[in-house]
Design a protein around this motif. Sequence first.
Motif, PDB file in Angstrom:
ATOM      1  N   GLN A  89      97.308  47.127   1.258  1.00  0.00           N
ATOM      2  CA  GLN A  89      96.379  46.941   2.380  1.00  0.00           C
ATOM      3  C   GLN A  89      94.982  47.436   2.011  1.00  0.00           C
ATOM      4  N   LEU A  90      94.430  46.855   0.962  1.00  0.00           N
ATOM      5  CA  LEU A  90      93.136  47.258   0.436  1.00  0.00           C
ATOM      6  C   LEU A  90      92.002  46.752   1.321  1.00  0.00           C
ATOM      7  N   LYS A  91      91.021  47.622   1.548  1.00  0.00           N
ATOM      8  CA  LYS A  91      89.793  47.255   2.259  1.00  0.00           C
ATOM      9  C   LYS A  91      88.642  47.885   1.489  1.00  0.00           C
ATOM     10  N   ALA A  92      87.625  47.096   1.173  1.00  0.00           N
ATOM     11  CA  ALA A  92      86.474  47.610   0.429  1.00  0.00           C
ATOM     12  C   ALA A  92      85.184  47.174   1.117  1.00  0.00           C
ATOM     13  N   ASP A  93      84.201  48.046   1.080  1.00  0.00           N
ATOM     14  CA  ASP A  93      82.861  47.747   1.592  1.00  0.00           C
ATOM     15  C   ASP A  93      81.888  47.920   0.437  1.00  0.00           C
ATOM     16  N   ILE A  94      80.987  46.937   0.273  1.00  0.00           N
ATOM     17  CA  ILE A  94      80.032  46.936  -0.829  1.00  0.00           C
ATOM     18  C   ILE A  94      78.624  46.954  -0.227  1.00  0.00           C
ATOM     19  N   TYR A  95      77.845  47.962  -0.608  1.00  0.00           N
ATOM     20  CA  TYR A  95      76.515  48.140  -0.039  1.00  0.00           C
ATOM     21  C   TYR A  95      75.450  47.935  -1.107  1.00  0.00           C
ATOM     22  N   ASN A  96      74.436  47.141  -0.766  1.00  0.00           N
ATOM     23  CA  ASN A  96      73.265  46.950  -1.613  1.00  0.00           C
ATOM     24  C   ASN A  96      72.026  47.072  -0.743  1.00  0.00           C
ATOM     25  N   PRO A  97      70.942  47.625  -1.293  1.00  0.00           N
ATOM     26  CA  PRO A  97      69.713  47.746  -0.497  1.00  0.00           C
ATOM     27  C   PRO A  97      69.221  46.375  -0.022  1.00  0.00           C
ATOM     28  N   ASP A  98      68.664  46.342   1.180  1.00  0.00           N
ATOM     29  CA  ASP A  98      68.080  45.123   1.757  1.00  0.00           C
ATOM     30  C   ASP A  98      69.098  44.002   1.919  1.00  0.00           C
ATOM     31  N   GLN A  99      70.358  44.353   2.137  1.00  0.00           N
ATOM     32  CA  GLN A  99      71.420  43.362   2.294  1.00  0.00           C
ATOM     33  C   GLN A  99      72.420  43.865   3.318  1.00  0.00           C
ATOM     34  N   ALA A 100      72.976  42.962   4.098  1.00  0.00           N
ATOM     35  CA  ALA A 100      74.096  43.352   4.956  1.00  0.00           C
ATOM     36  C   ALA A 100      75.287  43.645   4.044  1.00  0.00           C
ATOM     37  N   PRO A 101      76.153  44.590   4.387  1.00  0.00           N
ATOM     38  CA  PRO A 101      77.280  44.914   3.502  1.00  0.00           C
ATOM     39  C   PRO A 101      78.273  43.762   3.397  1.00  0.00           C
ATOM     40  N   TRP A 102      78.919  43.680   2.245  1.00  0.00           N
ATOM     41  CA  TRP A 102      80.016  42.752   2.017  1.00  0.00           C
ATOM     42  C   TRP A 102      81.321  43.531   2.189  1.00  0.00           C
ATOM     43  N   HIS A 103      82.342  42.838   2.650  1.00  0.00           N
ATOM     44  CA  HIS A 103      83.637  43.465   2.888  1.00  0.00           C
ATOM     45  C   HIS A 103      84.720  42.637   2.194  1.00  0.00           C
ATOM     46  N   ILE A 104      85.714  43.325   1.630  1.00  0.00           N
ATOM     47  CA  ILE A 104      86.857  42.655   1.008  1.00  0.00           C
ATOM     48  C   ILE A 104      88.119  43.225   1.629  1.00  0.00           C
ATOM     49  N   VAL A 105      89.030  42.337   2.000  1.00  0.00           N
ATOM     50  CA  VAL A 105      90.332  42.732   2.537  1.00  0.00           C
ATOM     51  C   VAL A 105      91.384  41.965   1.754  1.00  0.00           C
ATOM     52  N   ALA A 106      92.485  42.632   1.370  1.00  0.00           N
ATOM     53  CA  ALA A 106      93.573  41.971   0.646  1.00  0.00           C
ATOM     54  C   ALA A 106      94.876  42.721   0.900  1.00  0.00           C
ATOM     55  N   ASP A 107      95.988  41.998   0.800  1.00  0.00           N
ATOM     56  CA  ASP A 107      97.301  42.637   0.951  1.00  0.00           C
ATOM     57  C   ASP A 107      97.534  43.670  -0.141  1.00  0.00           C
ATOM     58  N   LYS A 108      97.154  43.311  -1.391  1.00  0.00           N
ATOM     59  CA  LYS A 108      97.395  44.199  -2.525  1.00  0.00           C
ATOM     60  C   LYS A 108      96.224  44.186  -3.478  1.00  0.00           C
ATOM     61  N   GLY A 109      96.064  45.281  -4.203  1.00  0.00           N
ATOM     62  CA  GLY A 109      95.059  45.379  -5.251  1.00  0.00           C
ATOM     63  C   GLY A 109      95.647  46.120  -6.435  1.00  0.00           C
ATOM     64  N   ARG A 110      95.226  45.725  -7.633  1.00  0.00           N
ATOM     65  CA  ARG A 110      95.666  46.404  -8.861  1.00  0.00           C
ATOM     66  C   ARG A 110      94.406  46.776  -9.630  1.00  0.00           C
ATOM     67  N   ALA A 111      94.069  48.059  -9.606  1.00  0.00           N
ATOM     68  CA  ALA A 111      92.860  48.542 -10.268  1.00  0.00           C
ATOM     69  C   ALA A 111      93.176  48.929 -11.704  1.00  0.00           C
ATOM     70  N   THR A 112      92.376  48.401 -12.645  1.00  0.00           N
ATOM     71  CA  THR A 112      92.534  48.706 -14.064  1.00  0.00           C
ATOM     72  C   THR A 112      91.169  49.060 -14.644  1.00  0.00           C
ATOM     73  N   HIS A 113      91.143  49.376 -15.938  1.00  0.00           N
ATOM     74  CA  HIS A 113      89.895  49.690 -16.639  1.00  0.00           C
ATOM     75  C   HIS A 113      89.121  50.787 -15.909  1.00  0.00           C
ATOM     76  N   ARG A 114      89.844  51.853 -15.555  1.00  0.00           N
ATOM     77  CA  ARG A 114      89.270  53.017 -14.865  1.00  0.00           C
ATOM     78  C   ARG A 114      88.598  52.635 -13.550  1.00  0.00           C
ATOM     79  N   GLY A 115      89.174  51.654 -12.866  1.00  0.00           N
ATOM     80  CA  GLY A 115      88.648  51.223 -11.574  1.00  0.00           C
ATOM     81  C   GLY A 115      87.521  50.218 -11.664  1.00  0.00           C
ATOM     82  N   ASP A 116      87.142  49.791 -12.867  1.00  0.00           N
ATOM     83  CA  ASP A 116      86.055  48.819 -13.020  1.00  0.00           C
ATOM     84  C   ASP A 116      86.485  47.399 -12.660  1.00  0.00           C
ATOM     85  N   ARG A 117      87.803  47.157 -12.623  1.00  0.00           N
ATOM     86  CA  ARG A 117      88.323  45.818 -12.338  1.00  0.00           C
ATOM     87  C   ARG A 117      89.466  45.947 -11.332  1.00  0.00           C
TER      88      ARG A 117
END
Length: 194
Positions: A89-117
Motif C-alpha cells: 500500500q505504497l503512497k508517495a508525494d513528490i515536491y518540486n518548487p513552483d509546481q503542484a505536488p505529484w502523488h503516486i499510489v500502488a498496491d505494492k512497491g519494490r525498492a532497490t539500488h538503495r531506494g533510488d529505484r
Amino acid sequence: MALVKKILPAIVALIVIAYLFIFETPSTRLFDKPSDQATQKAPAFFMTDFVSSQYDENGRLSQQLRGLRADHFQPKGKASAKDYTLVQQLKADIYNPDQAPWHIVADKGRATHRGDRIELTGNVHLFQKDPVKGVTELFTNKLIYFTKRQVAQTNAPVKIVTPQGVTTAKGLKANIKTEQFTLTKKVKGIYEPD
C-alpha cells in the motif's frame, strides 16, 4: 523410602541433562559463517504504518513515502547492493518548487539500488492536482520510478486523463520535474479543446 524420595529428583535431573547432551546437542552449523550462496527467506527488519521523508539541499521537503508495511531483505545476510525493500500500500508525494505536488499510489512497491529505484505494481496511479491546469492522472499496472532523477517509465499499457482529454498508449517515460510525458507505442487519444 525416604532416601529414594530425596535421591529421585537428582536422578531425574541427571537423566534429563544426559538426554539433552547426548540427543539434543545444538548443531555446530549454527556457528558457521553463511555461504555466499545463502539467501534470506525472512526480512532483516520490517516497519508498519511508516512515513519516510527526504529533503533537498535547501532543507525543503522533496519526497515523502508512506506505506502500510515495509519488509527489508538482505539476500547476502548482511547489508549489500543486493538489498531490497517490499512495500505494501505504497503512497508517495513528490515536491518540486513552483509546481503542484505529484502523488503516486500502488498496491505494492519494490525498492532497490538503495531506494533510488522503486518498481510499482498493482493499480498504479500517478496524479497531480494543479489549481490552474486541473487534474492530470496516469493509470497503469506497472511503473518504475527513479527517485533521484524523478523519472517514471513503463512498457505496460497506460491511460492518461487530463481536463483536455484521454490518451492511451503502451509504454511511457515521464519526467516529473519537467512535467514532460513521452508515450512510446500504440498511442491513441481523444482531445477536447477549451
